[in-house]
Structure formats: C-alpha cells, structure tokens
Design an enzyme around this catalytic site. Sequence first.
Site, PDB file in Angstrom:
ATOM      1  N   HIS A 105       1.116  -0.871  -0.032  1.00 14.92           N
ATOM      2  CA  HIS A 105      -0.227  -0.144   0.031  1.00 14.92           C
ATOM      3  C   HIS A 105       1.060   1.369  -0.255  1.00 14.92           C
ATOM      4  CE1 HIS A 105      -4.212   1.759   1.042  1.00 14.92           C
ATOM      5  NE2 HIS A 105      -3.281   2.883   1.532  1.00 14.92           N
ATOM      6  N   HIS A 107       0.686  17.522  -6.483  1.00 17.03           N
ATOM      7  CA  HIS A 107      -0.247  17.112  -8.069  1.00 17.03           C
ATOM      8  C   HIS A 107       0.229  18.689  -8.796  1.00 17.03           C
ATOM      9  CE1 HIS A 107      -2.878  13.950  -6.354  1.00 17.03           C
ATOM     10  NE2 HIS A 107      -1.845  13.689  -6.651  1.00 17.03           N
ATOM     11  N   THR A 155      -1.087   4.067  -8.331  1.00 16.14           N
ATOM     12  CA  THR A 155      -0.867   5.886  -8.425  1.00 16.14           C
ATOM     13  C   THR A 155      -2.608   5.551  -9.734  1.00 16.14           C
ATOM     14  OG1 THR A 155      -0.897   7.654  -9.314  1.00 16.14           O
ATOM     15  CG2 THR A 155       0.386   6.056 -10.822  1.00 16.14           C
ATOM     16  N   THR A 156      -2.736   7.354  -9.191  1.00 13.66           N
ATOM     17  CA  THR A 156      -4.272   7.656  -9.983  1.00 13.66           C
ATOM     18  C   THR A 156      -4.116   8.572 -11.642  1.00 13.66           C
ATOM     19  OG1 THR A 156      -4.605   8.350  -7.852  1.00 13.66           O
ATOM     20  CG2 THR A 156      -6.451   9.042  -9.889  1.00 13.66           C
ATOM     21  N   LYS A 214      -4.022  10.340 -14.371  1.00 14.83           N
ATOM     22  CA  LYS A 214      -4.297  12.170 -14.598  1.00 14.83           C
ATOM     23  C   LYS A 214      -4.068  12.274 -15.671  1.00 14.83           C
ATOM     24  CE  LYS A 214      -2.880  12.199  -9.579  1.00 14.83           C
ATOM     25  NZ  LYS A 214      -2.234  11.795  -9.399  1.00 14.83           N
ATOM     26  N   GLY A 237      -8.735   8.103  -2.607  1.00 14.48           N
ATOM     27  CA  GLY A 237      -9.210  10.104  -2.270  1.00 14.48           C
ATOM     28  C   GLY A 237      -9.743   9.964  -1.614  1.00 14.48           C
ATOM     29  N   HIS A 270      -9.867   1.757  -0.462  1.00 13.72           N
ATOM     30  CA  HIS A 270      -9.316   2.319   1.265  1.00 13.72           C
ATOM     31  C   HIS A 270     -11.158   2.156   1.601  1.00 13.72           C
ATOM     32  CE1 HIS A 270      -6.061   3.182  -0.449  1.00 13.72           C
ATOM     33  NE2 HIS A 270      -6.205   4.457   0.508  1.00 13.72           N
ATOM     34  N   GLU A 318     -12.365   4.803   6.736  1.00 12.43           N
ATOM     35  CA  GLU A 318     -11.226   5.613   6.772  1.00 12.43           C
ATOM     36  C   GLU A 318     -12.239   6.591   7.810  1.00 12.43           C
ATOM     37  OE1 GLU A 318      -9.521   6.497   2.801  1.00 12.43           O
ATOM     38  OE2 GLU A 318      -7.571   7.043   4.211  1.00 12.43           O
ATOM     39  N   ASP A 349       1.944   6.861   2.822  1.00 15.61           N
ATOM     40  CA  ASP A 349       2.885   7.691   2.215  1.00 15.61           C
ATOM     41  C   ASP A 349       4.039   8.371   2.353  1.00 15.61           C
ATOM     42  OD1 ASP A 349       0.242   8.621  -0.207  1.00 15.61           O
ATOM     43  OD2 ASP A 349      -0.429   8.334   1.816  1.00 15.61           O
TER      44      ASP A 349
HETATM   45  P1  5GP Z   1      -1.035   9.351  -6.533  1.00 15.29           P
HETATM   46  O1  5GP Z   1      -2.565   8.775  -6.420  1.00 15.29           O
HETATM   47  O2  5GP Z   1      -1.466  11.193  -7.269  1.00 15.29           O
HETATM   48  O3  5GP Z   1       0.112   8.842  -7.223  1.00 15.29           O
HETATM   49  O4  5GP Z   1      -1.132   9.613  -5.005  1.00 15.29           O
HETATM   50  C1  5GP Z   1      -1.557  10.453  -4.046  1.00 15.29           C
HETATM   51  C2  5GP Z   1      -3.267   9.907  -3.945  1.00 15.29           C
HETATM   52  O5  5GP Z   1      -3.162   9.021  -2.992  1.00 15.29           O
HETATM   53  C3  5GP Z   1      -3.847  11.302  -3.080  1.00 15.29           C
HETATM   54  O6  5GP Z   1      -4.687  12.177  -4.394  1.00 15.29           O
HETATM   55  C4  5GP Z   1      -5.180  10.639  -2.290  1.00 15.29           C
HETATM   56  O7  5GP Z   1      -6.015  10.461  -3.824  1.00 15.29           O
HETATM   57  C5  5GP Z   1      -4.446   9.090  -2.651  1.00 15.29           C
HETATM   58  N1  5GP Z   1      -4.129   8.807  -0.981  1.00 15.29           N
HETATM   59  C6  5GP Z   1      -3.198   8.889  -0.692  1.00 15.29           C
HETATM   60  N2  5GP Z   1      -2.863   8.551   0.843  1.00 15.29           N
HETATM   61  C7  5GP Z   1      -4.189   8.446   1.062  1.00 15.29           C
HETATM   62  C8  5GP Z   1      -4.434   8.217   2.195  1.00 15.29           C
HETATM   63  O8  5GP Z   1      -4.563   8.005   3.089  1.00 15.29           O
HETATM   64  N3  5GP Z   1      -6.386   7.847   2.357  1.00 15.29           N
HETATM   65  C9  5GP Z   1      -6.840   8.055   1.257  1.00 15.29           C
HETATM   66  N4  5GP Z   1      -7.972   6.981   0.545  1.00 15.29           N
HETATM   67  N5  5GP Z   1      -6.218   8.013  -0.282  1.00 15.29           N
HETATM   68  C10 5GP Z   1      -5.362   8.318  -0.056  1.00 15.29           C
END
Ligand code: 5GP
Length: 369
Positions: free
Chosen positions: A27, A79, A111-112, A114, A202, A229, A232, A308
Amino acid sequence: MTMSYNISSSEVEMEWWISSIPKVELHAHLNGSIRNSTLFELARELGEKGTIVFSDFEHVIKKNDRTLCEVFKLFDLIHVVTTDHKTITRITKEVVEDFAAENVVYLELRTTPKRNDSIGMSKRSYMEAVVDGLRSASSNILDINFSCDDLEKFSKLPTKKRIIVRLLLSIDRRESTASAMETVKLALEMKDMGVIGIDLSGNPTVGEWETFFPALKFAREQGLSVTLHCGEVPNSVEIQEMLNFRPGRIGHACCFQDEEWRKLKLYKIPVEICLTSNIRTETISSMDVHHFANLYKENHPVVLCTDDSGVFSTNLSNEYALVSSAFGLGKMELFQLARKAVDFIFAGNEVKMELLKVYESAARTLEYN
Ligand code: 5GP
C-alpha cells in the site's frame, strides 16, 4: 551514560536488523511517496517561474500533523508540482529505488492516472510515464520483471538490488462512473506492463460507493485484483457494502463497528495497516488503541505498509520498528509478519514462489536474538 549508550546501541542494532529483512510493500501511493528533497526542488523551480508561491507551498508541506481532510488538500498541492510526464517518470524511479534500498523485495505501487489536456496528458500517457520510470530504475539497480521470464535469477541478485514491482491503478473518489471505467479499461490494456489491479482511494468524505461499484465489478470480472480504502471515516453503510463486495484486500479499517469487524474476520479479508499514516491523520487517536493489536492477536491477515512515505516521513522499516516497540513483537515475529505478506500479494504463484525462496534464504542467514 552507559545505560543510554546501551539502549541506543540496541535500538541501532534493531533498526539495522529490520532494514535487512526482505519486506513486501502493498500500500504505497506514488505521489505520496515522493522524496522530500525532490518535492522541494520541484516546488522551488515552479516558484522561480512564478507558477506557485514557494513560501506558501513550503509552509503547508512542512506542517507535520494534518487531519485526513488537510492531507487531501496537500495532495492537490503536490499534484500541481508533480504532474507532468518527465516528473512522474523521475518520481517513479526514485520511489522504486528508495524501497529497494531498504530491502523491499516486492512492491505494489499504486497511482491515480491523471488527465491534463493543457499539457497533452491523457490517463494512458501518465501511466506510460510511470512505466518509463520503472524501466529507468531497472537499468540502474534492479530487476523489474514484467514478463516473469527470468524470475529464477531474482533470488540470486544481491540484496538492495532486487525488487519486483507491480502497478495498481487508483480510482479517485471524485471521479464519475465513466471515468472510473476508463481507468479499469486502461489497466486491462496495460496488463503486460505490470498492471495487476485497481485501488479505490481519495477523500473518503467525497463520492458514493454506487458510483464506483460498476467499474470495480467489471475490473474483477476481467481478472484484475481489487483493493479498497475502507473505513477511514465512520460510514457503516458503505463499509458493509465494501465488505460484501469481498475485495482482495482493504486499506486502513480505522472506523469499524462490531458488525463490520465480524464480517471482515468472517471473510478473512487482508488488511493493509498504515500505522504512521493513521496516527498522523488522527484517524486513530494513539498507538495503544490501534486495531493492529487485535487483528494480529486473532491471526487475521494483516500487512504493514507505508501509505505515503514522503508525506508522512516514514519508510517500511520504520513501520516494522513501530510495531515492535508499540506491541512488543520480537525479531522472529517481525520476520514472520514480513514473510506472511507474500500470501496477500496480487501477483501470481510464480512470483509468490520466488519471494518465498528469498525468505527461505534470509531465514538461513538472519539471526533472531
Ligand atoms: P497518486 O495517486 O497521485 O500517485 O497519489 C496520491 C493520491 O493517493 C491522493 O491524491 C489520494 O487520492 C490517494 N491517497 C493517498 N493517501 C491516501 C490515504 O491515506 N487515504 C485515501 N483515501 N487516499 C489516499
């Protein structure tokens, strides 16, 4: 004086020992795992160009404790600084190298994807930049196996130079059903580039389960693994719906009620535990009430993760050290916890067998006392 020297030297020894255990990270969000030095360098460059005000950025980034909501505001800021192809490639390379350097032997990086029309970025080109990052890391230090062809070479590589990386594509809870579906289709197209699953993440106070369900169901029907997720924030209805979906794993599980614990345990859904993240975002008030203790005691499947590492200034070794100091796990238990994580990876049996060989070999060389 002698006493403090003894304590710190045993702590140092434990730190070293933990960093030398092979570890599995399941994760980790790419942009959340960015190196601090890289983040500041990128922000300073944009500050000089006048795109952002560096001092405002610095102020937000340097803050240590943030609520979960503040963390999502921080991600929007990150971002702005990170989302162009070249930077995504660089971050991916650095993140993989950082995990490899602390003996993470298998990483599922999420990763999301984009889209940013103003710079000609599509979800696909974003992901291609990620894959380029994996490839450039591989040429430097390690073995990224997309094809599994030469897995048998893997266990023979020197430690800290071997890591298998697989990718999970995240759906952000701000997305529509159509956008979520687009991400799943992209994941299917990129299966031969190391993509093996889908994550839902997210801001948990945004979006409805019904919006994402069709895409997640389609993903699973098409053979992708799914992690969510989950829990939370308190939201019993959604937590139950998520558990009923029977995802391959869930992340966090911080705000569960009795019925939800019962269901989780009945379905034996593995939980990705992110201790530092949960404490920093105040989703769990303190370590002594963290649900890791109960799940571990009851032998429920759990895996320690960073979430993270950049944003929360941690790494996977630190998460193992925390579990050791907070819950009294000794070296043998820590090793078993790390090895057990292999059971919950989304990659197939070939990779699992290879990782188990790495653990067998480590068990022969590591000392437990
Ligand atoms: P990326 O997908 O841009 O590589 O990583 C950052 C994104 O991961 C954040 O914008 C968020 O959507 C998601 N993210 C990171 N840490 C968390 C967390 O602790 N909880 C949730 N729900 N989403 C997270």
